[in-house]
Design a protein around this motif. Structure first.
Motif, PDB file in Angstrom:
ATOM      1  N   SER A   8       0.792  -1.208  -0.009  1.00  0.00           N
ATOM      2  CA  SER A   8       0.334  -0.073  -0.001  1.00  0.00           C
ATOM      3  C   SER A   8       1.055   1.194   0.346  1.00  0.00           C
ATOM      4  O   SER A   8       0.253   2.489  -0.958  1.00  0.00           O
ATOM      5  CB  SER A   8      -1.106  -0.157   1.113  1.00  0.00           C
ATOM      6  OG  SER A   8       0.083  -0.139   2.597  1.00  0.00           O
ATOM      7  N   ARG A  11       2.509   1.915  -3.825  1.00  0.00           N
ATOM      8  CA  ARG A  11       2.093   2.913  -4.706  1.00  0.00           C
ATOM      9  C   ARG A  11       1.535   3.474  -3.933  1.00  0.00           C
ATOM     10  O   ARG A  11       0.726   4.756  -4.732  1.00  0.00           O
ATOM     11  CB  ARG A  11      -0.206   1.520  -4.453  1.00  0.00           C
ATOM     12  CG  ARG A  11       0.338   0.181  -5.297  1.00  0.00           C
ATOM     13  CD  ARG A  11      -1.160  -0.824  -4.917  1.00  0.00           C
ATOM     14  NE  ARG A  11      -0.909  -1.827  -5.732  1.00  0.00           N
ATOM     15  CZ  ARG A  11      -1.854  -3.216  -5.436  1.00  0.00           C
ATOM     16  NH1 ARG A  11      -2.777  -3.520  -4.368  1.00  0.00           N
ATOM     17  NH2 ARG A  11      -1.798  -4.556  -6.260  1.00  0.00           N
ATOM     18  N   CYS A  37      -3.625  -1.209  -9.549  1.00  0.00           N
ATOM     19  CA  CYS A  37      -4.018  -1.806  -8.638  1.00  0.00           C
ATOM     20  C   CYS A  37      -5.589  -1.387  -8.994  1.00  0.00           C
ATOM     21  O   CYS A  37      -6.050  -1.032  -9.760  1.00  0.00           O
ATOM     22  CB  CYS A  37      -4.054  -0.779  -7.171  1.00  0.00           C
ATOM     23  SG  CYS A  37      -4.703   0.936  -7.604  1.00  0.00           S
ATOM     24  N   SER A  38      -6.792  -1.700  -8.188  1.00  0.00           N
ATOM     25  CA  SER A  38      -8.673  -1.860  -8.890  1.00  0.00           C
ATOM     26  C   SER A  38      -8.723  -0.460  -8.461  1.00  0.00           C
ATOM     27  O   SER A  38      -7.395   0.118  -7.218  1.00  0.00           O
ATOM     28  CB  SER A  38      -9.472  -2.741  -7.400  1.00  0.00           C
ATOM     29  OG  SER A  38      -9.104  -2.119  -6.337  1.00  0.00           O
ATOM     30  N   SER A  40     -11.256   1.607  -6.581  1.00  0.00           N
ATOM     31  CA  SER A  40     -11.212   1.402  -4.961  1.00  0.00           C
ATOM     32  C   SER A  40     -10.602   1.705  -4.268  1.00  0.00           C
ATOM     33  O   SER A  40     -10.194   2.586  -3.529  1.00  0.00           O
ATOM     34  CB  SER A  40     -12.548   0.280  -4.310  1.00  0.00           C
ATOM     35  OG  SER A  40     -11.663  -1.312  -4.608  1.00  0.00           O
ATOM     36  N   THR A  41      -8.939   0.867  -4.727  1.00  0.00           N
ATOM     37  CA  THR A  41      -7.962   0.838  -3.876  1.00  0.00           C
ATOM     38  C   THR A  41      -7.385   1.923  -4.448  1.00  0.00           C
ATOM     39  O   THR A  41      -6.887   2.742  -3.443  1.00  0.00           O
ATOM     40  CB  THR A  41      -7.556  -0.754  -4.613  1.00  0.00           C
ATOM     41  OG1 THR A  41      -7.584  -1.704  -4.062  1.00  0.00           O
ATOM     42  CG2 THR A  41      -5.240   0.007  -2.931  1.00  0.00           C
ATOM     43  N   HIS A  44      -9.650   4.406  -2.126  1.00  0.00           N
ATOM     44  CA  HIS A  44      -8.457   4.411  -0.557  1.00  0.00           C
ATOM     45  C   HIS A  44      -7.272   5.719  -0.671  1.00  0.00           C
ATOM     46  O   HIS A  44      -7.060   6.568   0.296  1.00  0.00           O
ATOM     47  CB  HIS A  44      -8.447   3.137  -0.408  1.00  0.00           C
ATOM     48  CG  HIS A  44      -8.032   2.937   1.437  1.00  0.00           C
ATOM     49  ND1 HIS A  44      -8.845   3.653   1.868  1.00  0.00           N
ATOM     50  CD2 HIS A  44      -6.825   2.448   1.323  1.00  0.00           C
ATOM     51  CE1 HIS A  44      -8.400   3.065   3.568  1.00  0.00           C
ATOM     52  NE2 HIS A  44      -7.290   2.095   2.836  1.00  0.00           N
ATOM     53  N   LEU A  45      -6.584   4.952  -1.918  1.00  0.00           N
ATOM     54  CA  LEU A  45      -5.100   5.613  -1.720  1.00  0.00           C
ATOM     55  C   LEU A  45      -5.000   6.943  -1.979  1.00  0.00           C
ATOM     56  O   LEU A  45      -4.243   8.058  -1.439  1.00  0.00           O
ATOM     57  CB  LEU A  45      -3.226   4.543  -2.333  1.00  0.00           C
ATOM     58  CG  LEU A  45      -3.397   3.472  -1.974  1.00  0.00           C
ATOM     59  CD1 LEU A  45      -2.828   2.955  -2.739  1.00  0.00           C
ATOM     60  CD2 LEU A  45      -3.035   3.349  -0.349  1.00  0.00           C
TER      61      LEU A  45
END
Length: 248
Positions: A8, A11, A37-38, A40-41, A44-45
């Protein structure tokens, strides 16, 4: 070798770098694609980066955030770069008609810390950030010439001596002879070694510094223009360097 950095974090940093390096806003879908990554990920990041001010979300995509200037100031402060360096670079630019730079070696890395070159000038050969062509630049030669030989050899072993033009010095013994000449004359010159169209001249600033760093002041301009003004440019850089006193 696999990275030990949590995925995480890796990324998030990759997204931050991608936005910083982009010519304009970057969308979340594109960032997700780049880091693998997706969506949604990615959101989030990006939310975390935005909350901390490292990025800002606009209607067109993500751009560097308000925290970035503070990061740069903090970086300069930790290097012991004085508040007047920016103004000095501008004066040197006016005196020489050449772009001026402040460069530092510290902890095994060489970095262009500040420059008078406009951020919109995509043809500019030297931009703030990591310097990967140190052996081919005047500021790199000036910095490396000021290091103990074991430290210098370790730097060159780690970063290599790639050939960028037919003038680039890539042989270790020849490069050592070049650095001996730099130490003897008190300044370094690179004529088309990093970029065939440009010549740069640099001087290392007075030391020593407590953190083992070496600092340099330099200018670059078209080679044809440099040839007719070498003495005047060298004098202007030397006078500007004399104004700077180590703070670290």
């Amino acid at each position: 070798m696999a990275s030990s950095t949590p995925q995480s974090v890796e990324r998030a940093l990759a997204m931050f770098d991608a936005v910083a390096d982009a010519p304009g806003p970057v969308g979340a879908k594109e960032l997700a694609r780049r880091v693998g990554c997706s969506l949604s990920t990615a959101y989030h990041l990006l939310g975390a980066l935005t909350a901390r001010g490292h990025l800002t979300r606009t209607a067109q995509g993500y751009v560097p955030g308000p925290r970035v200037p503070a990061l740069h100031r903090g970086y300069q402060r930790h290097l012991g770069v004085g508040a007047g360096v920016g103004e000095l670079l501008v004066r040197l630019r006016r005196a020489t008609g050449a772009q001026a730079y402040y460069t530092v070696y510290r902890g095994g890395l060489i970095t262009v810390v500040d420059s008078t070159a406009p951020v919109s000038d995509t043809a500019e050969p030297f931009v703030p950030g990591p310097e990967i062509r140190a052996h081919a630049t005047a500021h790199g030669k000036a910095l490396l010439a000021g290091l103990p030989r074991p430290v210098r050899r370790r730097y060159l072993d780690e970063h290599g001596m790639a050939r960028f033009t037919d003038r680039t010095i890539t042989a270790a013994d020849r490069f050592e002879a070049e650095l001996a000449r730099v130490r003897g004359q008190g300044f370094a010159v690179s004529v088309g070694e990093a970029d065939p169209a440009y010549t740069c001249l640099a001087v290392a600033l007075p030391g020593p510094r407590g953190d083992g760093s070496v600092h340099a002041l330099s200018v670059s301009l078209a080679t044809a223009e440099f040839r007719g003004r070498r003495g005047a440019i060298r004098g202007a850089v030397a006078r500007a360097a004399a104004e700077l006193v180590p703070e670290g």
